[in-house]
Design an enzyme around this catalytic site. Structure first.
Site, short mmCIF file in Angstrom:
data_model
loop_
_atom_site.label_atom_id
_atom_site.label_comp_id
_atom_site.label_asym_id
_atom_site.label_seq_id
_atom_site.Cartn_x
_atom_site.Cartn_y
_atom_site.Cartn_z
N THR A 40 0.83 -1.19 0.00
CA THR A 40 0.00 0.00 0.00
C THR A 40 0.87 1.25 0.00
O THR A 40 2.11 1.16 -0.14
CB THR A 40 -0.99 -0.03 1.19
OG1 THR A 40 -1.95 1.01 1.04
CG2 THR A 40 -0.28 0.10 2.53
N LYS A 98 3.48 1.22 -3.83
CA LYS A 98 2.85 0.44 -4.90
C LYS A 98 3.60 0.53 -6.23
O LYS A 98 3.56 -0.42 -7.03
CB LYS A 98 1.40 0.88 -5.10
CG LYS A 98 0.50 0.56 -3.93
CD LYS A 98 -0.92 1.02 -4.20
CE LYS A 98 -1.81 0.74 -2.99
NZ LYS A 98 -3.21 1.12 -3.26
N GLY A 110 -0.25 5.30 -7.08
CA GLY A 110 -0.57 3.88 -7.17
C GLY A 110 -2.05 3.57 -7.14
O GLY A 110 -2.56 2.87 -8.01
#
Length: 295
Positions: A77, A81, A146
């Site tokens: 996360t 990413k 991301g």
């Protein structure tokens, strides 16, 4: 292939994640299926000897530690990413197109990257908002990192005709817009400068926040809330808290809102399936999530 007879050691790698509900969602899914499954957050802000925090640039090192310690998989996360991709042996076709990985599965010593943010956001759109073709005419998205790559891909896949992208990094917004324009040549993807935000939003039917602004770890709102309108639909990828300042303000105006919970549930179920080869009962995962968030 099913891997139900194995035990699984899984980690969540990112910043400010110790309160994440992803680990218990995975463990509940495993309990339903009788799978031995241990999932732990690995917060780069808190790891390290003598409280020396790692940074996002250390994600490859932490991944190698996980390999050495016998981890089966990781969820990835913010803010790792995109950075994690250069450290992987293989990357799925969708993750390559998105330029971001949120799930790494380790198979026979090889690291394979996937993206379930895209499918998770698609699940949220399908189940949390009743969108018409008119609603998908023009959408503005905040954030081109991301998570933003996944939400933008999902929006364009569902037929958004014009997608405006804004990011605090002008370079990142333009790079993402060019990439998406190549993938969706019949649609329009436009990177915005800060001064263009008000006029662009005035022409939009929907607004998506794909930035971390609004998280417990990054409080605040991602734009001037006075720009919101009742006839907008407003989605946020953040799920802790569910009621971000953006969602709260939009709801107060009577706008249709989509907090980040459904995306979190959808991406967790998809990641669990990639890791174990077994599909969990998404209804039970969602029930747990709603119970824990008080919604």
């Amino acid at each position: 292939m099913s891997r139900i007879d194995e035990s699984f050691l899984v980690g969540l790698l990112g910043s400010g994640i110790n309160a994440s509900l992803t680990p218990p969602m995975h463990e509940i899914a495993a309990d339903q299926l009788g799978i031995r499954y241990l999932y732990r957050p690995l917060d780069i802000d808190a790891l390290g000897p003598h409280q020396r925090a790692f940074t996002a640039d250390d994600c490859g090192t932490l991944l190698s530690y996980g390999l050495a310690l016998g981890y089966n998989a990781f969820n990835i996360t913010y803010p790792c990413k995109q950075l994690i991709m250069q450290h992987l042996d293989q990357v799925s076709e969708h993750a390559l197109k998105l330029g971001a990985v949120n799930t790494v599965v380790i198979e026979d010593g090889a690291t394979i990257g996937y993206n379930t943010d895209y499918t998770g956001f698609s699940f949220a759109l399908d189940n949390g908002l009743e969108l018409t073709s008119a609603d998908l005419d023009t959408v503005l998205q905040l954030g081109a990192g991301g998570a933003g790559s996944a939400t933008a891909y999902a929006l364009l896949s569902r037929g958004v005709k014009t997608l405006f992208l804004y990011d605090v990094s002008d370079q990142q917004a333009h790079a993402r817009a060019r990439q998406l324009q190549d993938l969706f040549p019949t649609q329009k993807v436009v990177a915005l400068a800060p001064e263009q935000l008000p006029s662009a939003l005035a022409s939009c039917r929907g607004l998506v926040n794909a930035t971390p602004i609004g998280m417990h770890h990054h409080p605040g709102a991602p734009l001037d809330l006075s720009l919101l309108r009742a006839d907008l639909w407003v989605a946020d990828v953040i799920y802790l808290p569910q009621d971000t300042p953006l969602i709260t303000a939009a709801r107060a105006l009577g706008a249709r809102t989509l907090p980040g919970g459904l995306m979190a549930v959808g991406q967790a179920a998809d990641a669990f399936t990639l890791i174990t080869g077994q599909r969990p009962d998404i209804t039970e995962i969602r029930r747990f999530f709603l119970q824990e968030t008080g919604n």
